[in-house]
Design a protein around this motif. Structure first.
Motif, short mmCIF file in Angstrom:
data_model
loop_
_atom_site.label_atom_id
_atom_site.label_comp_id
_atom_site.label_asym_id
_atom_site.label_seq_id
_atom_site.Cartn_x
_atom_site.Cartn_y
_atom_site.Cartn_z
N ARG A 70 83.72 5.18 34.34
CA ARG A 70 83.61 3.77 34.00
C ARG A 70 82.28 3.18 34.46
O ARG A 70 81.69 2.35 33.78
N GLU A 71 81.79 3.61 35.61
CA GLU A 71 80.52 3.09 36.12
C GLU A 71 79.37 3.48 35.19
O GLU A 71 78.43 2.69 34.97
N GLU A 72 79.42 4.71 34.67
CA GLU A 72 78.36 5.17 33.77
C GLU A 72 78.39 4.38 32.46
O GLU A 72 77.33 4.02 31.92
N ILE A 73 79.58 4.11 31.95
CA ILE A 73 79.71 3.29 30.74
C ILE A 73 79.13 1.90 31.00
O ILE A 73 78.40 1.35 30.16
N TYR A 74 79.45 1.33 32.14
CA TYR A 74 78.95 -0.01 32.46
C TYR A 74 77.42 -0.02 32.52
O TYR A 74 76.78 -0.95 32.00
N ASN A 75 76.82 1.02 33.10
CA ASN A 75 75.35 1.09 33.18
C ASN A 75 74.72 1.18 31.80
O ASN A 75 73.69 0.55 31.53
N MET A 96 74.53 -14.80 25.15
CA MET A 96 75.63 -13.94 25.55
C MET A 96 75.41 -13.46 26.98
O MET A 96 74.32 -12.99 27.32
N PRO A 97 76.43 -13.57 27.84
CA PRO A 97 76.29 -13.08 29.22
C PRO A 97 76.37 -11.56 29.26
O PRO A 97 76.76 -10.92 28.29
N PRO A 98 76.00 -10.94 30.37
CA PRO A 98 76.07 -9.48 30.49
C PRO A 98 77.51 -8.99 30.36
O PRO A 98 78.46 -9.73 30.66
N PRO A 99 77.69 -7.74 29.93
CA PRO A 99 79.05 -7.18 29.85
C PRO A 99 79.67 -7.03 31.23
O PRO A 99 78.98 -6.95 32.25
N LEU A 100 81.00 -6.97 31.25
CA LEU A 100 81.75 -6.85 32.50
C LEU A 100 82.14 -5.39 32.74
O LEU A 100 82.29 -4.61 31.80
N PRO A 101 82.31 -5.01 34.00
CA PRO A 101 82.84 -3.68 34.29
C PRO A 101 84.27 -3.55 33.75
O PRO A 101 85.02 -4.53 33.73
N LEU A 102 84.63 -2.37 33.29
CA LEU A 102 85.96 -2.15 32.74
C LEU A 102 86.95 -1.78 33.84
O LEU A 102 86.60 -1.07 34.79
N THR A 103 88.18 -2.24 33.69
CA THR A 103 89.25 -1.76 34.55
C THR A 103 89.71 -0.39 34.06
O THR A 103 89.38 0.02 32.94
N THR A 104 90.49 0.28 34.86
CA THR A 104 91.01 1.59 34.46
C THR A 104 91.85 1.48 33.18
O THR A 104 91.74 2.31 32.27
#
Length: 897
Positions: A70-75, A96-104
């Motif tokens: 998930r961290e790699e996707i967020y980056n 548009m604001p930056p994307p959010l980290p995804l939950t599991t």
């Protein structure tokens, strides 16, 4: 059956729904820009992966998203966001604001989506990014709809954006791109460097992304390298503007992803993609409609284009805010009734000479009198190339019948050009519209859905309407035959100003009050022809004193002149004919019996120099129906339209024959109605002097035979109506031919036109009731005969199983009924009779069923006393109207308790 495109969109919708459930602020997700940014970023990454181009963003080899943490996707999403922000127009860079980290849980939903859609072609294209934005915005559109439907209609820019944001089906986009943009050197009229396109309401880029590919192919076919072609597109050859900052940002994101997929990936800022800045004045809501952009140097709206391709915003007159109405009157006086018409005119202004506009808009633009000036502009200055009347159901994500679409391709003509005929295509009845359109375009000369017409021929048509299926011969008849106003007085009826107060159903009032306080009231009956039962009564005591007082109060500016609302009072209670003001089928005329008042929705005709039945036959003929739609092709038939309807002068023999045929149709139609709706009509019979009393709908012990006779009778009566209507058509056409107005060839064209309109009537035939429907109505009629005919309102005190015994049904009757109902008769009465009544009697059931004790008999008496005074609901006892008891009624009822 859903289209492939629709099913792919459903997968995207499921993803958004699944991801939203994993989020703490689920109710706010669709309004949350950060959530939107996250969704579109990951969809964008998926597009790159499917095209083996993720390395162009990641500086690494291509990888499967599902294998990443998930961290790699967020980056990766952050990297794509930063690149888009750098390339977007400055005014939209921070929209548009930056994307959010995804939950599991959210990441799990995405991985399921990737697996489910790996074979679906939509998600290998950047257009899926635009669709994701559309689907995430559905909640905003619902809120905007509530806002524009409110009484004050304060439609701000944000509400305008949300309400007019509609996804355009891909087959429509592809059709317009193919028709407006050349895709090969041989078909291009100008050098590649001169070929350009704009979408003046680009939203999230649904048209611009396919246009990018089409122009890229054209430029490369004329000798440009891919890099040169894309550079040229970025300098303004590909343009799109909008007032939606999120939409412009999404377009920038999609173009960023597209450029990452080039053979030589590029990071380009597209100068032609711009957010229309909001000015301090209220004119900012106009957006592209603001012509002041024409004078802004190097602005996309100051240029002229080879192609303008768009889906303009739809907002009709009733939904326009006062502010927007006023602005449209100032800037677009001829098109102020509808923003989409004004937008279409503005789009035409953006064309170069010989440039083409391709758009999908409301089909009313072809017909409505309010769009007459726009159509005349098309006739004078433009050349429509293609007009596809697509009808309803084009937009797969929108339900209902309000979005009635037409696809148009219009070319700006030069004075020296020979105007070619326009190809009109009618897809209204086609279920697979995309496939049908492809078939017609391949062989238009032999396809029955295609019509070729000179645009100039519509000058003669009423309001210059583009009634392409109508031959010129019909217009000739319209000009040379006398109008209906010469043969009958056409009058609009009573408007009560408050139907809840002044109108009831026949079974809602006491029998002794009919024709004393409450009088028979004829309302609209839709597409019902020949005959229709009178179901309503209106409070006309003392010549309508209460209604007239209410009118004075509601409209003080009339200064007591109530006849502006209580119209044509001297025609009340006369026999005549009535027609439906609102009718989505054919022009429908019925007998108006003597002793009735008629309302606006059932305006009336009173024959002067023609037999009433003969006129009824003519008005329900196929010829009259087609001519009525020629005058007004909408679902609303106004009194003024009907007055202009051309009528054929009949001789004595023809008049007699038509009158006899109409009488047969009336008799057969009444027969069908009495066969199908006997449970309703029985309640009206006590007020019919010539048919007093009630007879059981079937003899005892013979329900099987009664139902069999019902089926036979309905079919026979309907066939009789059909055969008689064909005879009426033949008499009318013979009388028309005798007028010697048309040439033989023109008359043949007219017959074909009329026959085309009649095609499919058999498909709309009235069918017999099913066994269950017949059983339900028969049981209802028996219950109402026993309980309601005399007392009009009753609370039934059945205790468990004794109600079947009270009805004294025979064993054979019970057996047949239970076979048809598939449940015991006692269960149907206890569990379903009440709901059946509500549904069948327009949510005003004549009897109110409640499992009450005998001690509630006085309460029943109170209910009966109160019912004719007001609509009401007795709390915890009855539920058959939408109103609570008023204070006086509560006090009356309390005495009985």
């Amino acid at each position: 059956m859903k289209s492939s495109e629709h099913n792919q969109l459903l997968e995207l919708k499921r993803l958004i729904k699944a991801v939203s459930k994993k989020h703490a602020d689920a109710d706010l997700l669709q309004l949350n820009p950060a959530f939107l940014s996250t969704i579109v970023s990951i969809i964008s990454l998926d597009v790159l992966v499917r095209n083996n181009c993720l390395r162009n963003l990641n500086d690494d080899h291509d990888i499967d998203l599902s294998s990443l943490k998930r961290e790699e996707i967020y980056n990766l999403a952050q990297r794509l966001y930063e690149r888009t922000r750098d390339l977007a127009p400055p005014s939209a860079a921070n929209a548009m604001p930056p994307p959010l980290p995804l939950t599991t849980g959210q990441w799990h939903a995405f991985k399921q989506f990737f697996k489910a859609t790996e074979e679906l072609p939509l998600f290998a294209s950047e257009i899926s990014i635009s669709h994701a934005y559309q689907l995430c915005s559905q909640l905003r559109r619902k809120e905007a709809l509530n806002q524009v439907q409110s009484s004050n209609k304060q439609l701000n820019v944000d509400a305008l954006i949300s309400f007019t944001q509609l996804y355009t089906p891909q087959w429509v986009v592809e059709t317009l791109i193919a028709q407006c943009l050349a895709t090969s050197p041989d078909s291009t009229k100008e050098p590649a460097t001169q070929l350009n396109v704009i979408d003046p309401a680009c939203g999230a880029g649904n048209f611009l992304l396919p246009a990018f590919d089409a122009l890229l192919n054209t430029y490369c076919a004329q000798g440009m390298s891919e890099s040169e072609a894309v550079e040229h597109l970025s300098r303004g050859a590909l343009s799109g503007v909008d007032i939606d900052p999120h939409g412009i940002w999404i377009t920038s994101l999609a173009l960023t992803v597209r450029c990452l997929r080039l053979k030589t990936p590029k990071a380009l800022s597209f100068q032609g993609i711009q957010l229309l800045e909001r000015k301090n004045s209220n004119e900012s809501i106009l957006g592209t409609l603001d012509r002041s952009f024409d004078s802004v140097e190097r602005h996309p709206l100051s240029r002229r284009y080879s192609a303008v391709i768009t889906n303009p915003p739809y907002i009709g007159r009733k939904l326009l805010s006062r502010e927007l109405k006023q602005l449209l009157r100032e800037h677009y006086p001829d098109d102020s009734h509808d923003i989409s018409v004004a937008f279409t005119r503005r789009s035409l202004e953006l064309l170069k000479e010989s440039g083409r506009l391709g758009l999908i808009t409301q089909s009313s633009i072809l017909y409505l009198p309010s769009s007459k000036q726009f159509r005349q502009t098309l006739i004078e200055d433009f050349s429509p190339i293609l007009v596809v009347e697509a009808g309803t159901g084009v937009f797969p994500l929108q339900s209902g019948e309000k979005i009635d679409s037409v696809i148009m391709v219009i070319e700006r003509k030069t004075s020296a050009e020979q105007i070619p005929p326009t190809l009109f295509i009618n897809l209204r009845q086609e279920k697979e519209k995309a496939q049908a359109l492809i078939s017609v375009l391949q062989k238009p000369d032999v396809n029955p859905l295609a019509y070729k017409r000179s645009i100039q021929s519509f000058r003669r048509f009423p309001n210059s309407q583009f009634n392409y299926a109508c031959p010129d011969a019909a217009v000739t008849l319209f000009e040379k035959l006398p109008p209906l106003a010469d043969y009958a007085e056409v009058r609009q009826g009573l408007a009560t100003t408050d139907n809840d107060r002044f109108v009831r159903y026949m079974w809602d009032v006491r029998l002794e009050e009919i024709n004393a306080i409450w009088f028979p009231y004829v309302k609209g009956a839709g597409s019902q022809r020949w005959w229709s039962p009178v179901l309503n009564v209106v409070k006309w005591q003392d010549d309508g004193f209460e209604i007239k007082e209410a009118v004075k109060k509601a409209y003080p500016y009339l200064k007591g002149n109530v006849h502006w609302v209580v119209k044509n009072e001297k025609y009340y209670f006369r026999e005549g004919l009535s027609f439906s003001f609102v009718n989505n089928s054919n022009f429908a005329v019925r007998l108006l019996p003597a002793g009735c008042i008629f309302d606006v929705a059932a305006s009336a005709l009173f024959p002067v120099d023609i037999d009433r039945y003969a006129l009824l036959a003519f008005l329900n003929s196929s010829f009259a129906g087609k001519m009525a739609h020629l005058i007004n092709p909408t679902i609303n038939f106004q009194v003024g339209d009907v007055k202009r309807l051309p009528i054929v002068p009949f001789n004595r023999e023809e008049t007699q024959e038509l009158a006899q045929l109409a009488a047969l149709c009336v008799e057969a139609t009444e027969g069908v109605s009495r066969q199908r709706d006997f449970h309703i009509i029985q309640l009206l019979q006590p007020v019919d002097a010539h048919k007093a009393g009630f007879q059981r709908p079937a003899p005892r012990g013979s329900l099987f035979k009664a139902y069999k006779d019902h089926c036979t009778s309905v079919v026979e009566e309907w066939d009789r109506i059909q055969e008689t209507e064909l005879k009426i058509d033949a008499v009318v056409l013979k009388a028309l031919e005798r007028q010697d107005i048309l040439k033989t060839a023109d008359y043949a064209d007219l017959e074909k036109w009329i026959a085309r309109g009649c095609k499919g009537k058999k498909d709309r035939a009235v069918a017999p009731l099913s066994a269950r429907e017949f059983a339900e109505r028969w049981l209802c009629s028996i219950l109402l005969q026993k309980l309601v005919i005399e007392k009009r309102a009753l609370m039934i005190g059945f205790r468990e199983m004794d109600h079947v015994d009270q009805l004294a049904l025979s064993g054979e009757e019970i057996t047949w009924l239970e076979d048809a109902l598939q449940i015991p008769v006692s269960d149907w009465i206890c569990k379903e009779f009440q709901n059946f009544q509500r549904r069948e009697f327009f949510y005003h059931p004549p009897a109110t069923v409640s499992p009450t004790a005998d001690s509630d008999a006085k309460l029943i008496g109170a209910v009966n006393e109160l019912r004719s005074d007001r609509w009401f609901r007795v709390r915890d006892k009855l539920d058959w109207t939408a109103r609570e008891l008023d204070e006086d009624s509560e006090e009356k009822l309390a005495k009985w308790r």
